[in-house]
Write an enzyme that holds these catalytic residues in place. Structure first.
Site, PDB file in Angstrom:
ATOM      1  N   ASP A 168      65.593  64.732  -9.860  1.00 26.22           N
ATOM      2  CA  ASP A 168      65.934  65.043  -8.468  1.00 26.22           C
ATOM      3  C   ASP A 168      67.235  64.340  -8.093  1.00 26.22           C
ATOM      4  O   ASP A 168      67.495  63.249  -8.594  1.00 26.22           O
ATOM      5  CB  ASP A 168      64.823  64.480  -7.565  1.00 26.22           C
ATOM      6  CG  ASP A 168      64.194  65.509  -6.671  1.00 26.22           C
ATOM      7  OD1 ASP A 168      64.346  66.706  -6.946  1.00 26.22           O
ATOM      8  OD2 ASP A 168      63.537  65.112  -5.696  1.00 26.22           O
ATOM      9  N   TYR A 195      69.510  61.923  -5.741  1.00 26.86           N
ATOM     10  CA  TYR A 195      69.208  60.818  -4.829  1.00 26.86           C
ATOM     11  C   TYR A 195      69.109  61.361  -3.413  1.00 26.86           C
ATOM     12  O   TYR A 195      69.858  62.262  -3.032  1.00 26.86           O
ATOM     13  CB  TYR A 195      70.313  59.763  -4.899  1.00 26.86           C
ATOM     14  CG  TYR A 195      70.448  59.075  -6.234  1.00 26.86           C
ATOM     15  CD1 TYR A 195      69.373  58.413  -6.820  1.00 26.86           C
ATOM     16  CD2 TYR A 195      71.667  59.070  -6.916  1.00 26.86           C
ATOM     17  CE1 TYR A 195      69.504  57.759  -8.047  1.00 26.86           C
ATOM     18  CE2 TYR A 195      71.813  58.419  -8.142  1.00 26.86           C
ATOM     19  CZ  TYR A 195      70.724  57.776  -8.696  1.00 26.86           C
ATOM     20  OH  TYR A 195      70.860  57.133  -9.904  1.00 26.86           O
ATOM     21  N   HIS A 226      61.683  56.275 -19.249  1.00 27.61           N
ATOM     22  CA  HIS A 226      62.610  56.437 -18.127  1.00 27.61           C
ATOM     23  C   HIS A 226      63.190  55.072 -17.729  1.00 27.61           C
ATOM     24  O   HIS A 226      62.499  54.056 -17.799  1.00 27.61           O
ATOM     25  CB  HIS A 226      61.867  57.060 -16.938  1.00 27.61           C
ATOM     26  CG  HIS A 226      62.773  57.582 -15.871  1.00 27.61           C
ATOM     27  ND1 HIS A 226      63.326  56.768 -14.902  1.00 27.61           N
ATOM     28  CD2 HIS A 226      63.237  58.834 -15.625  1.00 27.61           C
ATOM     29  CE1 HIS A 226      64.087  57.500 -14.108  1.00 27.61           C
ATOM     30  NE2 HIS A 226      64.053  58.757 -14.527  1.00 27.61           N
ATOM     31  N   PHE A 236      71.713  60.541 -12.101  1.00 26.85           N
ATOM     32  CA  PHE A 236      71.841  59.089 -12.219  1.00 26.85           C
ATOM     33  C   PHE A 236      73.137  58.535 -11.638  1.00 26.85           C
ATOM     34  O   PHE A 236      73.273  57.330 -11.441  1.00 26.85           O
ATOM     35  CB  PHE A 236      71.693  58.625 -13.684  1.00 26.85           C
ATOM     36  CG  PHE A 236      70.332  58.873 -14.265  1.00 26.85           C
ATOM     37  CD1 PHE A 236      69.235  58.140 -13.842  1.00 26.85           C
ATOM     38  CD2 PHE A 236      70.145  59.855 -15.229  1.00 26.85           C
ATOM     39  CE1 PHE A 236      67.972  58.368 -14.369  1.00 26.85           C
ATOM     40  CE2 PHE A 236      68.883  60.095 -15.765  1.00 26.85           C
ATOM     41  CZ  PHE A 236      67.798  59.346 -15.332  1.00 26.85           C
TER      42      PHE A 236
END
Length: 225
Positions: free
Chosen positions: A68, A70, A190, A81
Site C-alpha cells: 500500500d 504510505y 518484511h 517504501f
C-alpha cells in the site's frame, strides 16, 4: 486527479493497454473520482504511475513489491517504501537502510527518496497504487491489485532474468505470477519493525541481487541513495 485517461510511460501504456480498456479499470477510475471528491487521496494524481514512469518495461532488472502507499501527508510519491526528499523515512525504510549498511557498509542516507534505484531499473511497485488519507488499505480490493498483477505478468513474459524481491507473505503470494525458469525470486521477511528481527536483518538480498544480475551479464545496482 489524472486518472480518467492515465498518463503512463509509453512502453507500459502499450503493454497494459488491455487493462486500461477493461471494465474493472473503468470501475476503478469511477471509484477514484468519487473518492477524490470526498477525501484526500495519496499519492497526488501525477505520481500514481511514478514507478512505471521512472522504470520503463524495457529497463526492468529488479522488482520490489510493496502493498500500500504510505497514508500520511506528503509521504507517498508512487514508489513502494520510498518517500520524497525532506520527508523522514518511515520505520520499514529505516530498516532497509540498516540492512544496506550491514550488506554493503553504506552510510545511512539523509533522504528516503529511492528514485535513484528506480532509474537504474528497480521497479518499486505497490500492489495498490492509491490510498485514502489516514486509512491504510482503504483502496484495496477496488481493482488496483488486478492491474499490478497484470504488470507483474507482463514483466515475467516479456523480460529476461529479472530479480523479484518478495518481502513478507503478501509479496510472496505474487510468486505464482512469475516464471521461475526465466527469473530469479528472493523471498524473505518484511522489513517492518514487527518482523524485521525475524530474518530481514541479515538477508543480504541487495548483494544477492547484484550477484544474480552480474551472473547474467547485467549491470549491478548502485544501492546508495
Amino acid at each position: 486527479m489524472t486518472v480518467v485517461n492515465p498518463e503512463i510511460e509509453e512502453s507500459w501504456k502499450d503493454a497494459l493497454a488491455q487493462e486500461f480498456e477493461s471494465q474493472y479499470f473503468i470501475d476503478l477510475k469511477s471509484f477514484l473520482l468519487e473518492e477524490k471528491m470526498k477525501y484526500t487521496i495519496y499519492p497526488p494524481g501525477k505520481s500514481i504511475f511514478h514507478a512505471f514512469d521512472l522504470t520503463p518495461l524495457y529497463k526492468v532488472r529488479v522488482v520490489i513489491i510493496g502493498q500500500d502507499p504510505y497514508h500520511g501527508p506528503g509521504q507517498a510519491h508512487g514508489l513502494c517504501f520510498s518517500v520524497p526528499d525532506g520527508v523522514s523515512p518511515p520505520p520499514s525504510l529505516v530498516n532497509i537502510f540498516k540492512e544496506l549498511k550491514t550488506d554493503f557498509g553504506l552510510i545511512t542516507p539523509r533522504t528516503g527518496n529511492l528514485e535513484k534505484w528506480a532509474r537504474q531499473g528497480v521497479l518499486l511497485l505497490n500492489a495498490t497504487l492509491t490510498v485514502r488519507d489516514g486509512q491504510a488499505a482503504s483502496h484495496q480490493g477496488k481493482g488496483w491489485e488486478r492491474f499490478t498483477d497484470a504488470a507483474i505478468k507482463v514483466i515475467s513474459e516479456k523480460c529476461e532474468h529479472v530479480v523479484f524481491i518478495l518481502w513478507g507473505n503478501f509479496a510472496q503470494a505474487k510468486a505464482q505470477l512469475i516464471d521461475s525458469d526465466k527469473h530469479f525470486i528472493l523471498k524473505g521477511v518484511h522489513p517492518s519493525p514487527l518482523s524485521a528481527s525475524r530474518g530481514f536483518f541479515g538477508c543480504r538480498h541487495f548483494s544477492q541481487t547484484n550477484r544474480l544480475l552480474s551472473s547474467v551479464g547485467y549491470k549491478e545496482i548502485d544501492w546508495s541513495v
